[in-house]
Design an enzyme around this catalytic site. Structure first.
Site, PDB file in Angstrom:
ATOM      1  N   LYS A  33      43.157  27.551  60.988  1.00 39.94           N
ATOM      2  CA  LYS A  33      43.046  29.477  60.707  1.00 39.94           C
ATOM      3  C   LYS A  33      43.543  30.389  60.355  1.00 39.94           C
ATOM      4  O   LYS A  33      44.152  30.820  59.850  1.00 39.94           O
ATOM      5  CB  LYS A  33      41.746  30.328  61.831  1.00 39.94           C
ATOM      6  CG  LYS A  33      40.328  29.366  61.836  1.00 39.94           C
ATOM      7  CD  LYS A  33      39.687  29.661  60.922  1.00 39.94           C
ATOM      8  CE  LYS A  33      37.856  29.046  60.442  1.00 39.94           C
ATOM      9  NZ  LYS A  33      37.109  28.903  59.556  1.00 39.94           N
ATOM     10  N   CYS A  70      28.272  29.626  56.957  1.00 40.47           N
ATOM     11  CA  CYS A  70      27.936  29.293  58.316  1.00 40.47           C
ATOM     12  C   CYS A  70      27.614  30.192  59.067  1.00 40.47           C
ATOM     13  O   CYS A  70      27.576  29.894  60.563  1.00 40.47           O
ATOM     14  CB  CYS A  70      29.651  28.914  58.988  1.00 40.47           C
ATOM     15  SG  CYS A  70      29.794  27.255  57.749  1.00 40.47           S
ATOM     16  N   HIS A  88      28.681  33.104  63.947  1.00 36.32           N
ATOM     17  CA  HIS A  88      28.870  31.154  63.500  1.00 36.32           C
ATOM     18  C   HIS A  88      28.249  30.265  63.521  1.00 36.32           C
ATOM     19  O   HIS A  88      27.989  30.820  64.965  1.00 36.32           O
ATOM     20  CB  HIS A  88      30.628  30.815  63.450  1.00 36.32           C
ATOM     21  CG  HIS A  88      30.875  29.891  62.859  1.00 36.32           C
ATOM     22  ND1 HIS A  88      30.263  28.741  62.524  1.00 36.32           N
ATOM     23  CD2 HIS A  88      31.353  29.842  61.436  1.00 36.32           C
ATOM     24  CE1 HIS A  88      30.884  27.801  61.593  1.00 36.32           C
ATOM     25  NE2 HIS A  88      31.512  28.736  60.818  1.00 36.32           N
ATOM     26  N   ASP A  94      34.510  34.408  70.638  1.00 33.56           N
ATOM     27  CA  ASP A  94      35.159  32.930  69.938  1.00 33.56           C
ATOM     28  C   ASP A  94      36.115  33.494  68.885  1.00 33.56           C
ATOM     29  O   ASP A  94      35.844  34.918  68.275  1.00 33.56           O
ATOM     30  CB  ASP A  94      33.696  32.798  68.344  1.00 33.56           C
ATOM     31  CG  ASP A  94      34.173  32.330  67.275  1.00 33.56           C
ATOM     32  OD1 ASP A  94      35.382  32.056  67.148  1.00 33.56           O
ATOM     33  OD2 ASP A  94      32.834  31.841  66.464  1.00 33.56           O
ATOM     34  N   GLN A 138      38.876  33.761  63.841  1.00 33.63           N
ATOM     35  CA  GLN A 138      39.181  34.570  63.416  1.00 33.63           C
ATOM     36  C   GLN A 138      40.182  35.784  63.596  1.00 33.63           C
ATOM     37  O   GLN A 138      40.913  36.567  62.847  1.00 33.63           O
ATOM     38  CB  GLN A 138      37.467  35.412  62.459  1.00 33.63           C
ATOM     39  CG  GLN A 138      36.775  34.505  61.582  1.00 33.63           C
ATOM     40  CD  GLN A 138      37.986  33.823  60.337  1.00 33.63           C
ATOM     41  OE1 GLN A 138      38.755  34.043  59.855  1.00 33.63           O
ATOM     42  NE2 GLN A 138      36.985  32.375  60.291  1.00 33.63           N
TER      43      GLN A 138
HETATM   44  C1  LIG Z   1      34.228  33.071  63.655  1.00 34.15           C
HETATM   45  C2  LIG Z   1      34.138  31.414  63.843  1.00 34.15           C
HETATM   46  N1  LIG Z   1      33.736  30.769  64.361  1.00 34.15           N
HETATM   47  C3  LIG Z   1      33.558  29.733  64.377  1.00 34.15           C
HETATM   48  C4  LIG Z   1      34.505  29.037  62.855  1.00 34.15           C
HETATM   49  C5  LIG Z   1      34.401  27.030  63.919  1.00 34.15           C
HETATM   50  O1  LIG Z   1      35.690  26.934  63.403  1.00 34.15           O
HETATM   51  P1  LIG Z   1      35.825  25.299  62.952  1.00 34.15           P
HETATM   52  O2  LIG Z   1      34.973  24.925  61.814  1.00 34.15           O
HETATM   53  O3  LIG Z   1      37.808  24.897  63.054  1.00 34.15           O
HETATM   54  O4  LIG Z   1      35.276  24.731  64.296  1.00 34.15           O
HETATM   55  C6  LIG Z   1      34.408  29.435  62.546  1.00 34.15           C
HETATM   56  C7  LIG Z   1      35.183  28.677  61.113  1.00 34.15           C
HETATM   57  O5  LIG Z   1      35.134  29.620  59.683  1.00 34.15           O
HETATM   58  C8  LIG Z   1      34.604  30.999  62.648  1.00 34.15           C
HETATM   59  O6  LIG Z   1      34.861  31.892  61.254  1.00 34.15           O
END
Ligand SMILES: Cc1ncc(COP(=O)(O)O)c(C=O)c1O
Length: 420
Positions: free
Chosen positions: A225, A367, A122, A199, A202
């Site tokens: 999430k 993203c 992401h 990270d 998910q």
């Molecule tokens: C794998 C992953 N990392 C990071 C993020 C970023 O999360 P946030 O927008 O809650 O900061 C997301 C959000 O979709 C994600 O799916």
């Protein structure tokens, strides 16, 4: 016992809210999950009963705020099985956590050091590292993937080397949904004396995570999430590593002394990272959301999603050859797909068509813009599932897709005109 119908009763939005005249079928939990009543009530309780600042007052209501607010660290500790609740930093979410980490590590990395990421990350696990490249000259490298865009332990072994100081990977990709063998990846990373930052945006909502067993060094995630409020998340780190990070935000609540000669002294982790008035109601709501998913059981949630996902995949493969699935063998999580002729930017047209059936999906690049190279398309459709989705939801998705494809055949050359 996991009872999806009972679970659905807890989500007000699934009980009466319509989209385009239909009952809502929500497949956008990868973006943000729906909120159960208990979380909503907890947030309202804070505003109605003790709406005071945290760590500021010496009166009864503020003590209650402090108690409710700090209690959540213990709840998070239970969720991820870390050693102490002092390893938990409240952030505004995964993006904030990873940025905080990147800034915090800046002083311990140097020109020529390598950070290893993947092409399915992401943006929030890419751009903070790109900035470090600009700022201090570290190098970014990508883990090799196989022909199915999967990251295997063998390929990871081929990708890591002595110059790698930091490995930053999504435990579960937000588009392809592969769940990495993080325990083995962490073990190999440590053999090279590098740090591993995961990270968990998910993975934390979908699988049981035990940071002690995985032996990772940092974990980032967002409460929204898994049904918590937006604007709150966590950066967890092994205490010594965490405490050695440089704080980014400076201000109230995180210092112990300030002197006129510009000397200042900071508290220790986690408090030194929490400057200013925090998202108190969101933090308290996060605690409730964690209790909710833990009570249902993350293994039960994962099994349920696997089952309903499999049902949809089997039906799509059998009944709609026009649908291209990018991750049919993935264990759980999202279904990433396109409809032939509507790949790339036009995936949005299919998303809009699905919306007319009351079905919410995400379309585009999700993203994860580096994925374009892997999937060979500039956009796709993502149906991301969560504990409240049912077999009936999956059938509605497949039936709607069939209908859209059939209508498209009839209206050949006049794409999606029936939508207008
Ligand atoms: C794998 C992953 N990392 C990071 C993020 C970023 O999360 P946030 O927008 O809650 O900061 C997301 C959000 O979709 C994600 O799916």
């Amino acid at each position: 016992m996991f009872n999806v119908n009972e679970i659905r009763k807890q989500y007000p939005i699934l009980n009466g809210v319509k989209m385009e005249g239909h009952d809502l079928v929500y497949f956008d939990s990868g973006a943000t999950a729906l909120k159960p009543q208990g979380v909503i009530d907890k947030v309202v309780e804070y505003y109605e009963e003790y709406s005071t600042n945290a760590h500021r007052g010496d009166y009864e209501l503020s003590h209650r705020t402090d108690f409710e607010y700090e209690k959540v660290r213990k709840i998070v500790q239970k969720l991820i099985n870390c050693k102490t609740d002092m390893e938990i930093v409240y952030t505004s979410g995964t993006t904030h956590s990873i940025n905080l980490l990147a800034h915090g590590l800046k002083h311990s990395l140097k020109k020529g050091d390598v950070i290893l990421i993947s092409e399915f990350e992401h943006a929030s696990n890419v751009l903070p590292w790109f900035r470090l490249k600009d700022e201090i000259g570290i190098e970014i490298e990508y883990v090799k993937l196989n022909e199915n865009n999967e990251l295997t332990v063998d390929l990871f072994k081929e990708s890591i080397h002595d110059k790698v100081k930091l490995v930053c990977l999504a435990h579960i990709s937000n588009v392809l949904g592969q769940c990495l063998d993080m325990k083995e990846i962490a073990r190999i990373t440590h053999e090279y004396e590098a740090i591993i930052a995961v990270d968990g945006a998910q993975s934390v909502p979908h699988i049981r995570i035990d940071v002690t067993d995985l032996d990772i060094d940092f974990l980032s995630f967002s409460a929204h999430k898994f049904g918590g409020p937006t604007g709150i998340g966590v950066l967890w780190g092994k205490y010594d590593l965490l405490d050695s990070l440089e704080a980014y935000n400076l201000g109230g609540g995180m210092n112990t002394r300030i002197e006129c000669d510009t000397c200042y002294y900071l508290k220790q982790a986690p408090f030194k990272f929490e400057a200013g008035t925090p998202a108190i109601e969101a933090t308290i709501g996060m605690g409730k959301a964690i209790e909710f998913i833990m009570e249902i059981g993350l293994d039960n949630i994962h099994d349920h999603i696997k089952k309903i996902r499999k049902h949809a995949i089997e039906r799509i493969i059998k009944e709609i050859p026009e649908v291209i699935i990018y991750n049919k063998d993935s264990e759980g999580g999202p279904i990433a797909f396109n409809v032939t002729g509507y790949e790339g930017a036009r995936s949005q047209d299919i998303g809009s068509a699905l919306a007319t059936y009351g079905i919410a999906v995400r379309t585009g690049e999700h993203c994860a813009k580096l994925l374009v190279n892997l999937l060979n398309t500039k956009g796709s459709i993502r149906a991301s599932l969560y504990l409240y989705n049912t077999i009936e939801d999956m059938d509605k998705l497949v039936d709607a897709l069939k209908d859209i494809v059939e209508k498209e055949k009839i209206n050949k050359g006049d794409a999606l005109s029936w939508l207008l």
